[in-house]
Design a protein around this motif. Structure first.
Motif, PDB file in Angstrom:
ATOM      1  N   ARG A  34      34.158  44.946  36.546  1.00 50.32           N
ATOM      2  CA  ARG A  34      33.913  43.510  36.210  1.00 50.32           C
ATOM      3  C   ARG A  34      34.724  42.928  34.992  1.00 50.32           C
ATOM      4  NH1 ARG A  34      28.614  43.101  34.787  1.00 50.32           N
ATOM      5  NH2 ARG A  34      28.970  42.334  32.814  1.00 50.32           N
ATOM      6  N   ARG A  37      34.382  44.970  42.974  1.00 54.56           N
ATOM      7  CA  ARG A  37      33.104  45.290  42.889  1.00 54.56           C
ATOM      8  C   ARG A  37      32.796  46.852  43.452  1.00 54.56           C
ATOM      9  NH1 ARG A  37      31.084  40.801  44.393  1.00 54.56           N
ATOM     10  NH2 ARG A  37      30.546  39.953  42.247  1.00 54.56           N
ATOM     11  N   ASN A  96      36.711  39.662  40.948  1.00 58.48           N
ATOM     12  CA  ASN A  96      35.545  40.540  40.559  1.00 58.48           C
ATOM     13  C   ASN A  96      34.933  40.847  42.009  1.00 58.48           C
ATOM     14  OD1 ASN A  96      35.261  40.711  37.763  1.00 58.48           O
ATOM     15  ND2 ASN A  96      34.492  38.858  37.541  1.00 58.48           N
ATOM     16  N   THR A 154      30.550  31.827  37.318  1.00 55.90           N
ATOM     17  CA  THR A 154      30.278  33.160  37.160  1.00 55.90           C
ATOM     18  C   THR A 154      28.664  33.493  37.286  1.00 55.90           C
ATOM     19  OG1 THR A 154      32.118  33.568  35.680  1.00 55.90           O
ATOM     20  CG2 THR A 154      30.317  35.071  35.471  1.00 55.90           C
ATOM     21  N   ASP A 167      35.214  40.075  32.398  1.00 52.98           N
ATOM     22  CA  ASP A 167      34.313  38.887  31.931  1.00 52.98           C
ATOM     23  C   ASP A 167      35.403  37.938  30.764  1.00 52.98           C
ATOM     24  OD1 ASP A 167      32.426  39.186  33.263  1.00 52.98           O
ATOM     25  OD2 ASP A 167      31.350  40.681  31.931  1.00 52.98           O
ATOM     26  N   SER A 221      32.362  48.081  33.639  1.00 52.95           N
ATOM     27  CA  SER A 221      32.677  46.846  33.167  1.00 52.95           C
ATOM     28  C   SER A 221      33.151  47.046  31.871  1.00 52.95           C
ATOM     29  CB  SER A 221      31.430  45.834  33.203  1.00 52.95           C
ATOM     30  OG  SER A 221      30.902  45.773  34.487  1.00 52.95           O
TER      31      SER A 221
END
Length: 778
Positions: A757, A752, A748, A373, A759, A777
Motif C-alpha cells: 500500500r 493489494r 493500491n 482513502t 500512502d 506497506s
C-alpha cells in the motif's frame, strides 16, 4: 427567451480563441513602451540566513537597489482575524534576513534582462547561515529554531473542531487508521508572472500591467505598500496565460517595479523565468494527515478523527494568507458524507520555503485524497466493494438542501446517482473478472473518488476569516452602444475560463443581441467595477449573475423606449431576440439605441435619465457557496517490477448545475484532470535537509504531457442550484480534485494482492518499486 443557439446551454466556440490561435494575444511580455528597461532580482541562495553585508558593483551602484533604497515602501502583510493567527511581515526586498531560497535581496535595472542579470551576478553578499526549517514536522518541535524571531513557535495558526469521541473509540466495531502525505508542488501556468510599470505624469498615476487574476485587489495592496491613494494607481491585466491561483497575490516584484518606475521616470519590466518560478516563488499542496475512521460492520461511518498539517512556507501571502489551506481542511474534510461525530485539528506551519497559495481546488485535492482513502480502507475492512460503502454513507438527494457536520450548506444534488453512473461507466464487475484471471505481468486496479466543490463563496463565508479581501456584491456594467452593440464591463478576469464567451452568452440570453455584437471588457481597474477577481470558481455564478441582473434592468429601459416607438403600453412589449416586440409589430434594439443617443427628441417623457447604461450588483439568495460535485473512476495498470503506472480508462460524472456552455465545461474538466494526474503521479518539489529546492528546471520537475493524459469519458448531470440566477454552479476546479484519490485508490487496488500500500503522493515508480521490494506497506 433568446435563441438556444447562442444562449445558455449552447456549446459556442470561444470568441477569445481567434486571437490566441492567430498569435494575436497580448501578454505582459509583449508590451514594450518607449524607454522601457528591464529588472532582474538577486535572490537568496540560502534558506535561512542573516545578511551581514552587501556590496554593489563599483561604478554601477545607481542601478542596484536594496531594501535601504526603497524609502517609504511598506512590507506586504496578509493577516487573518482568526483567533491565534500569527502575522508575518514579508519585506519587499530582504531586510537583514532571508527566510527561503529565492527570496529577493536586490533588484537591478538595465536596458536588457541579460545586462540586469549580469549586474545581479556582480553583487557580493556576506551571510551568516542559520539553521533552516526544511520539514514541517521538525519545525513544530519545541526546540526548533524560530523562523520569525518574535513568535513563540513556528505555527501560523492552529484550528480545532472538537468532539468527545471516547465512547465511540471504545465501542466502534471497525477502526481504520491511515497516515498520508501529499507533495509540495509548483503551479506551472504556461505564462509565468510578469509586470510592466510606468508612471504617467499628466494624471499623476502609476499604470501597472500585470499577469494577475485579481487586478483590483493588487491595486489595493500596492496602494498600501507604496503609500499612494488608489486613484493614483491603475492596474491592467492583459491576456494572461493561465493562473490556477499562482497569479492570485500581490508580488514583491510588482511593488519594486512600481516604486522604481516612479522614481526613475521611465517604464520598467520584469518577466519571471522558469527557474525563478520553480525555486523561489510560491508553492502549494503540501499536506500530511493522521486519520482514524470509526464505522459499523456494514461500513457506515460513525465518526472521523483527524490531525492535519500544512507546510505554509515562510510568509503569509497577500491576500489569502497562510491560514486558508489548513482551516479549510477542517471545514471540508467530511466531504459529501453523513456521519454523527467529528474531531479535527489542523496546523499551518512556517518553514524555510516559499509561501503557499491556493492552487486549483485549494485544499480539496488533499482532503478528497484523505477521505476517499478512508472509504477504501473501511471497505477493505468490512469486505464490501468501495462503491457500496460510499453509497451507504453519501448524503441522499431527498435531504437537500443539507447542512453537514461542519455547517456546510449543500444546495442541491444527487450524489448517489452520480456515483452509480460512474461505476456503471467504468464497469467494475468486468474489472474484477479481469483481476481474477491475472496470470502475471502488470496488475490492474480500479479506484473511485467522489467529492464536492464549494464555489462562489460570499460575504457570509469570508467575513469570518478577517483576511484583506472579502467578496461582497459582484457588479457588472451593461452599456448599449449607439449602433446597437453591447458592452459588458466586469471586474473579474478571464485567463482561460472562456468568460468573454460565456458572459456574452448570458447577455444574449437576456437581450438576444448576437454574440458577435457583444464585447466583454475586463482586467482594467480604470474601466471595470470593483471586484475581488477570479478565484474559487466564482465567476459564472457571481459575474454571470451580475451580467444577467444588469441586462434585465437594461431590458426594462429598452422596453420603455421601444414601447413608445411602437406606440403601445410598456406592459405589452417583450424584449428578446434583439427586438422589442408585440404580437403585431417590433422595433430593433439597435433602433432604440439610435433613438437614445441620436434622436433624443423621440424619447418618451418618462425615459430613464440614466440612459442605456446600467451598473448592477448581484449576490446569490444565499451566498454560502454553490456545491458542484463529481465522481471519478480510474482503471490503471501497475508494473510491480518497473513501478510504471498507466491509466487505461478514466470516467467522470459531474454535476455543475445548469451548464452555460457545455463545451467550455468539458475543457475545464479536461484541464483540471491533467493537473490532478500531475498531483497523483508526477509533480513533486522536493527540498533537501538544507531546505534547498531540488528542481530548478522542467527537466527536474515533471509535468504530465499529452501522452500521460487518457481520453476522458465525461457524463453530465444538471441539478440546478436553488440560489443562483440560472441554477448555475461553479465548476472550474473540480477536474483537479478527484484524480489524486481515484488514481491512488486504483494503484493500491492493483497492488493489494501483493500486500503493498502506498500512502504518499505522488505515486512514483521509485516509491512503487521500494514498496514492492519491502514486501509490505511502507
Amino acid at each position: 427567451m433568446a435563441a438556444e443557439r447562442e444562449g445558455l446551454g449552447a456549446s459556442v466556440r470561444r470568441s477569445e480563441d481567434d486571437r490566441y490561435l492567430r498569435g494575436r494575444g497580448e501578454f505582459v511580455a509583449d508590451l514594450r513602451p518607449a524607454r522601457m528597461q528591464d529588472l532582474a532580482f538577486l535572490r537568496s541562495p540560502l534558506a535561512h540566513a542573516r545578511i551581514l553585508a552587501l556590496r554593489k558593483p563599483a561604478g554601477r551602484e545607481a542601478r542596484v537597489f536594496t531594501a535601504a533604497d526603497l524609502a517609504g515602501v511598506r512590507p506586504i502583510i496578509a493577516n487573518s482575524a482568526l483567533p491565534g493567527f500569527k502575522p508575518s511581515v514579508q519585506p519587499v526586498l530582504a531586510d537583514g534576513m532571508v527566510r527561503h531560497v529565492g527570496e529577493p535581496i536586490a533588484v537591478c535595472v538595465a536596458p536588457t534582462r541579460a545586462e540586469a542579470e549580469d549586474l545581479a551576478a556582480a553583487i557580493e553578499v556576506d551571510f551568516e547561515e542559520l539553521a533552516p526549517l526544511a520539514d514541517m514536522r521538525a519545525a513544530r518541535a519545541a526546540d526548533a529554531p524560530r523562523l520569525h524571531a518574535h513568535w513563540a513557535d513556528n505555527i501560523f495558526l492552529e484550528t480545532r473542531v472538537e468532539a468527545d469521541l471516547s465512547a465511540i473509540r471504545a465501542s466502534a466495531p471497525v477502526v481504520v487508521r491511515r497516515r498520508l502525505r501529499t507533495a509540495r508542488q509548483c503551479m506551472s501556468p504556461l505564462e509565468g508572472r510578469g509586470v510592466v510599470a510606468e508612471w504617467h505624469h499628466r494624471p499623476g498615476q502609476l499604470v501597472l500591467h500585470s499577469a494577475t487574476q485579481i487586478p483590483h485587489i493588487v491595486r489595493t495592496g500596492l496602494a498600501f505598500c507604496l503609500g499612494l491613494e488608489e486613484e493614483q494607481l491603475r492596474v491592467i491585466a492583459p491576456d494572461v496565460g493561465g493562473g490556477f491561483g499562482y497569479k492570485g497575490l500581490l508580488l514583491a516584484e510588482e511593488v519594486c517595479a512600481g516604486f522604481l518606475a516612479r522614481r526613475l521616470g521611465h517604464p520598467l519590466r520584469w518577466i519571471e523565468d522558469r527557474r525563478e518560478q520553480l525555486t523561489g516563488n510560491a508553492n502549494c499542496r503540501e499536506h500530511e494527515y493522521d486519520l482514524t475512521a470509526y464505522a459499523d460492520h456494514d461500513g457506515r461511518l460513525i465518526a472521523l478523527e483527524a490531525e492535519a498539517g500544512v507546510d505554509a512556507g515562510a510568509y503569509s501571502l497577500y491576500p489569502f494568507s497562510a491560514c486558508l489551506e489548513a482551516a479549510q481542511i477542517a471545514s471540508i474534510l467530511p466531504g459529501p458524507y453523513r456521519f454523527a461525530a467529528y474531531r479535527c485539528t489542523t496546523v499551518s506551519v512556517a518553514t524555510s520555503k516559499p509561501g503557499i497559495l491556493p492552487y486549483r481546488g485549494v485544499a480539496r485535492a488533499g482532503v478528497c485524497y484523505a477521505m476517499e482513502t478512508m472509504m477504501d480502507a473501511i471497505a477493505e475492512q468490512v469486505g464490501r466493494e468501495p462503491h457500496e460503502v460510499r453509497l451507504t454513507n453519501l448524503i441522499q438527494p431527498e435531504a437537500m438542501p443539507f447542512d453537514n457536520i461542519t455547517g456546510k450548506h449543500f444546495d442541491s444534488g444527487d450524489y448517489p446517482q452520480c456515483l452509480r453512473r460512474v461505476v456503471a461507466a467504468i464497469d467494475i464487475p468486468a474489472i474484477r473478472r479481469r483481476q481474477a484471471a491475472h496470470d502475471g505481468g502488470p496488475r490492474i486496479g480500479v479506484g473511485l473518488a467522489i467529492f464536492c466543490e464549494q464555489a462562489a463563496h460570499g460575504t457570509s463565508v469570508y467575513a469570518g476569516w478577517g483576511i484583506p479581501m472579502v467578496p461582497g456584491f459582484e457588479q457588472a456594467v451593461a452599456r448599449l452602444t449607439p449602433d446597437g452593440g453591447l458592452e459588458l464591463r466586469v471586474g473579474i478576469h478571464s485567463h482561460g475560463q472562456g468568460l468573454e464567451t460565456t458572459l456574452a452568452q448570458v447577455a444574449h440570453q437576456e437581450l438576444g443581441i448576437p454574440l458577435a455584437r457583444i464585447r466583454v471588457v475586463h482586467g482594467d481597474t480604470a474601466l471595470t467595477p470593483y471586484s475581488t477577481g477570479t478565484w474559487g470558481s466564482r465567476c459564472m455564478v457571481m459575474a454571470g449573475g451580475a451580467v444577467a441582473t444588469a441586462c434585465r434592468e437594461l431590458a426594462q429601459r429598452i422596453g420603455r423606449i421601444g414601447a413608445h416607438l411602437l406606440q403601445v403600453p410598456q406592459e405589452d412589449v417583450r424584449v428578446g431576440d434583439g427586438l422589442v416586440r408585440t404580437a403585431q409589430a417590433s422595433v430593433a434594439i439597435a433602433d432604440v439605441a439610435r433613438t437614445w443617443y441620436l434622436r433624443p427628441q423621440d424619447l418618451p417623457a418618462d425615459a430613464a435619465p440614466g440612459g442605456l447604461e446600467v451598473t448592477a450588483g448581484y449576490r446569490p439568495l444565499r451566498d454560502s457557496g454553490t456545491f458542484s460535485y463529481a465522481a471519478h473512476a480510474a482503471l490503471v495498470s501497475v508494473d510491480p517490477e518497473l513501478g510504471e503506472v498507466r491509466i487505461l480508462d478514466y470516467a467522470i460524472c459531474e454535476d455543475g448545475g445548469v451548464l452555460v456552455n457545455p463545451m467550455i465545461v468539458d475543457g475545464q474538466v479536461w484541464g483540471g484532470v491533467a493537473q490532478g494526474i500531475g498531483t497523483a503521479l508526477y509533480e513533486e518539489m522536493e527540498f533537501d535537509a538544507d531546505a534547498q529546492p531540488l528542481a530548478s528546471t522542467l527537466a527536474d520537475y515533471t509535468l504530465p504531457g499529452a501522452t500521460e493524459i487518457p481520453v476522458l469519458r465525461i457524463d453530465h448531470m444538471e441539478t440546478p442550484s436553488p440560489y443562483t440566477t440560472f441554477g448555475q454552479k461553479g465548476i472550474g476546479e473540480g477536474g483537479a480534485i478527484g484524480p489524486p484519490a481515484a488514481i491512488a485508490n486504483a494503484v493500491n487496488d492493483a497492488l493489494r494482492p501483493l500486500g503493498v500500500r502506498l500512502d504518499q503522493l505522488p505515486i512514483t515508480p521509485r516509491r512503487i518499486v521500494a514498496a514492492v521490494l519491502a514486501g509490505a506497506s511502507p
